[in-house]
Structure formats: structure tokens, C-alpha cells
Design an enzyme around this catalytic site. Sequence first.
Site, mmCIF file in Angstrom:
data_model
loop_
_atom_site.group_PDB
_atom_site.id
_atom_site.type_symbol
_atom_site.label_atom_id
_atom_site.label_comp_id
_atom_site.label_asym_id
_atom_site.label_seq_id
_atom_site.Cartn_x
_atom_site.Cartn_y
_atom_site.Cartn_z
ATOM 1 C CE1 TYR A 29 -3.592 -2.608 0.615
ATOM 2 C CE2 TYR A 29 -2.529 -3.094 2.696
ATOM 3 C CZ TYR A 29 -3.464 -3.399 1.735
ATOM 4 O OH TYR A 29 -4.280 -4.476 1.911
ATOM 5 C CD1 TRP A 33 -6.679 3.002 1.711
ATOM 6 C CD2 TRP A 33 -4.544 3.079 1.061
ATOM 7 N NE1 TRP A 33 -6.542 2.210 0.583
ATOM 8 C CE2 TRP A 33 -5.242 2.244 0.171
ATOM 9 C CE3 TRP A 33 -3.184 3.283 0.839
ATOM 10 C CZ2 TRP A 33 -4.638 1.607 -0.913
ATOM 11 C CZ3 TRP A 33 -2.577 2.660 -0.238
ATOM 12 C CH2 TRP A 33 -3.297 1.836 -1.090
ATOM 13 C CD1 TRP A 35 -9.407 3.197 6.617
ATOM 14 C CD2 TRP A 35 -10.788 2.775 8.336
ATOM 15 N NE1 TRP A 35 -9.820 1.880 6.539
ATOM 16 C CE2 TRP A 35 -10.672 1.600 7.580
ATOM 17 C CE3 TRP A 35 -11.597 2.756 9.457
ATOM 18 C CZ2 TRP A 35 -11.316 0.411 7.909
ATOM 19 C CZ3 TRP A 35 -12.255 1.578 9.784
ATOM 20 C CH2 TRP A 35 -12.115 0.424 9.022
ATOM 21 C CE1 TYR A 81 -3.493 -0.994 -3.425
ATOM 22 C CE2 TYR A 81 -4.376 0.717 -4.865
ATOM 23 C CZ TYR A 81 -4.567 -0.248 -3.895
ATOM 24 O OH TYR A 81 -5.823 -0.484 -3.402
ATOM 25 C CD GLN A 101 -10.302 3.808 3.526
ATOM 26 O OE1 GLN A 101 -9.534 4.675 3.933
ATOM 27 N NE2 GLN A 101 -9.917 2.570 3.310
ATOM 28 N N GLY A 159 -13.945 0.189 3.880
ATOM 29 C CA GLY A 159 -12.668 -0.222 4.469
ATOM 30 C C GLY A 159 -12.645 -1.709 4.790
ATOM 31 C CG ASP A 161 -10.947 -3.758 0.982
ATOM 32 O OD1 ASP A 161 -11.318 -2.835 1.717
ATOM 33 O OD2 ASP A 161 -9.912 -3.721 0.317
ATOM 34 N NE ARG A 195 -4.949 -8.485 -1.139
ATOM 35 C CZ ARG A 195 -5.171 -7.232 -0.727
ATOM 36 N NH1 ARG A 195 -4.978 -6.901 0.528
ATOM 37 N NH2 ARG A 195 -5.612 -6.314 -1.564
ATOM 38 C CE1 TYR A 348 -6.756 -7.137 3.327
ATOM 39 C CE2 TYR A 348 -8.563 -6.870 1.798
ATOM 40 C CZ TYR A 348 -7.418 -6.389 2.371
ATOM 41 O OH TYR A 348 -6.932 -5.176 1.974
ATOM 42 C CD GLU A 392 -3.275 -5.637 5.363
ATOM 43 O OE1 GLU A 392 -2.497 -6.469 4.841
ATOM 44 O OE2 GLU A 392 -4.121 -4.991 4.713
HETATM 45 C C1 2M8 Z 1 -7.418 -2.346 2.358
HETATM 46 O O1 2M8 Z 1 -8.015 -1.755 1.223
HETATM 47 C C2 2M8 Z 1 -7.321 -1.544 -0.029
HETATM 48 C C3 2M8 Z 1 -8.291 -0.798 -0.941
HETATM 49 O O2 2M8 Z 1 -8.659 0.399 -0.391
HETATM 50 C C4 2M8 Z 1 -6.868 -2.789 -0.744
HETATM 51 O O3 2M8 Z 1 -7.253 -3.888 -0.368
HETATM 52 O O4 2M8 Z 1 -6.133 -2.631 -1.710
HETATM 53 C C5 2M8 Z 1 -8.448 -2.293 3.513
HETATM 54 O O5 2M8 Z 1 -8.049 -3.088 4.594
HETATM 55 C C6 2M8 Z 1 -8.668 -0.850 3.939
HETATM 56 O O6 2M8 Z 1 -9.503 -0.776 5.060
HETATM 57 C C7 2M8 Z 1 -7.347 -0.146 4.246
HETATM 58 O O7 2M8 Z 1 -7.594 1.208 4.472
HETATM 59 C C8 2M8 Z 1 -6.335 -0.327 3.109
HETATM 60 C C9 2M8 Z 1 -4.947 0.176 3.492
HETATM 61 O O8 2M8 Z 1 -4.534 -0.382 4.715
HETATM 62 O O9 2M8 Z 1 -6.220 -1.704 2.730
#
Ligand code: 2M8
Length: 419
Positions: A29, A33, A35, A81, A101, A159, A161, A195, A348, A392
Amino acid sequence: MHQSLKQQAIDILRMNDRGGYTVPTARLYPYQWEWDSVFAALGFATFDRNRAWEEIETLFSGQWDDGMVPHIIFHKTDPDYFPGPEMWKSNTVPPSSGHSQPPVAASAMLTMMQTGTEMDKERAKALFHKLHAWHRWFHTYRDPDNTGVVGIVHPWESGRDNCPDWDIGMDQIVVPDDLGDLPRRDITHVDPSERPTAEQYNRYLAIVKFGHECKWDHLEIARNGPFFMVDPCVQFALMRGDRDLAELATEFGEPGIRDEAEAWLKHSKAGCDSFWSDDVGGHVAKDLRTGGLSTAFTNASAMALYADAGSPDQQKRLTTEISAILDSCSFGFPSWDPRDAQFESRRYWRGPIWSVVNYMIGIGLSEKGETALAERLRNDTRRAVETSGFFEYFDPLTGEGLGGKLFTWTAAIHLAWAM
Ligand code: 2M8
């Protein structure tokens, strides 16, 4: 020498700092993001107040003209990404995703102000009108018929997903033929079995396509987009946020905004009955297109107390469920009820536990006098980190760490709440 967990958590926040904002974790990531950043600020606030405010200020630098704070801000393009800025086509500076979010910033800002000095108050005040505009955006564009309940237009907006909550809405999405090959990056960084599936990913992208094709016209997306569902997490975060926005408004001498936020909260409280499920014993996700309700208790259902949602009887019932679910696993709070057949302990948002949601559930429990349950959850959150490190998310049956490593929000919540 063995480093303390506290020091490790501080090091993770510093390491994931990209200059004014943190990434949730390197590679998997690589952007800001929404939140994640707000929780990061709560972590920073325990050792560097200035950096904590910077995190939230940088987040608001990506706010859209209509008030929306997007869920991802693409400060610097990173091929690691997908889907990146070229898929979202937001037409904004900086580029961003096209939906939001859970709006957790008001509550974090209030906490930081209450535990801080005059400096914290000044920084909160400077952001206050932007914060208000964001809450107004939610009530205007995510509840266009003024029902007291906001919808989400994409599972990513929740959030949470790939929670089974979204299956009833996702099942109706028709995947366009011209979506092309999707160069997913997530499954090159972590185990694909943890995932979302390829089929789910295609549907996520179908919603993104609808959004940019209507130039992110939020009323059009809410009324005619492929997906529109109630998420207890977003609804409860917004209610708590409205309560805290009203408190900030009082502090800053803004009676008009205080009254507006209190009116939103009253209306939202009344709306919560529409997604309560007697079968489940909690509030559940609801498909606003068909009226269908989700079928199991989640960590979002457990956030009702954080928002003070539900009647006294409903709150009693859901507290009983919270206690029973905590008894059914070694580490709380699972993102899907382990007693249900769809529970997957490692995939997840379909079972694993997440520190940030635990934090909000724990605050709600302790404010309602459920101190033993709140402490248990806080201990579970700490034990998961002690067992596996700052992952995570974690398997609720074993505490095994899953997904990305050295994760910002897990470190931040450790510092701010679970230490
Ligand atoms: C996850 O979300 C992203 C898409 O927004 C992903 O899967 O690619 C979720 O856990 C989300 O709540 C979180 O904000 C993000 C980054 O940690 O990952």
C-alpha cells in the site's frame, strides 16, 4: 538488545513516513489511505504532536471541492499498486480515488485536542471547516433521500473490502466485457489465498469504471451506480464523528454547525432501526437497492455502542452477542462471526481481526460500562502483536499475523490504546 514493542511501533511509524503522510505499509500500500492516516495520527500523537497534525493536514490537502476526503491520495505515482491514478481518473490535484472511507477524523481530532495543549486546539481549529464540509458531503451525497442512513458506493468505501456483508450487493454487479486484463499487484506481495478473489476484483473495477465514466457525479453514483449498501462501520463512524464535530463546534464558538451536527446525529439514530436484524442480534449491512440484509454479526456490528446506536434492548442484545463471539475465538474481535459457515479465519475481512476496529469497539464497550469486555478486547489486541508482531491483521483462532508486515495502523493503535 531486544527492542520493546513500544519502540518497534514508533520505528514503524517513522519508517512508513513519506514526508507529511504515512503509507500503511511499504510495497503493498504505497499511498496515503484515509482512515489509516487518521489512526496513524493517533499513534504519532503519543510521541510527536506536530507530526500527528501534519498527517491530518496532508490528508485534507486531498479534499475535493465538494467536500469529499478520498480514500486514497496518490501523492507520488507508484507502479506497485493497482488500481492507481490512471484507473480512477479523478481529475484532481493531487490525484486520488473517487470515493471516501469511514470518516474517523473528527473523533481523532477531538481526542488529540482533549489530550493536548493550546497548539493542538489551534491545529484542530484550522481544519474545522474542512472537517464540517466532509461530514456535510456524506449526508448530502451518501444519503440523497435524507433517510438518516448513509450508503457506500463501493466495498472499498467501507474499508472492510471483501467482507461477506457485500456479497448480496456484489452479486448483482455485471462485469463489463471491456475491463481488460487486471494487473493486480496485491497478490504478488502477499499470499493470494488471504486476498479477495479475481471475480471480486473484477466487480470492484466495474464500479470504478462507472464512477469515472460519469465523472464522479456522486448523486448519479448513489442513485444509479452498480452498488449502494449501508455499512454499519461507516454509519457508526459518522454518527460518532457528528457527535464529536458538535463538541468541536461548541469549543470553537460555532453554534450553527453544532446544531446542524446534532440534528444529523438525531436523524441518524432514528435511521438505525432500518438495518437492525433480530435474527443476528445486531445491526448488519443492507443492500439499499433490494432491501436485503446481511446474515451475520461482524466487527462493524460491534461498533454500535461506539455510536450509541440502538435502543436499550438492542444494546443489551448486541452486548450478549459480543460476549458470545469473544468466547468462540482466542483473539477478538473477528470480522465475521466464527459460528457462521462463511467464516474464514485467514481471509482478510472475512474473519480475521483488525486492531483499528477493536479500538473503536473497545471505546464503545468501556463507555457503556462493559469494562471487562473492553479490557478483554484490549488485551487480545496487544496479545496478537506480542504473538506475531505488527501485522496488518490476525487470525482470531491462533493470533497468527497475516497480510502486510510492519503495518502503520497496528503500530499506531498499539501506542494509542493497546500497550
Ligand atoms: C485495504 O483496502 C485496499 C483498498 O482500499 C486494498 O485492499 O487494496 C483495507 O483493509 C482498507 O480498510 C485499508 O484502508 C487499506 C490500506 O490499509 O487496505
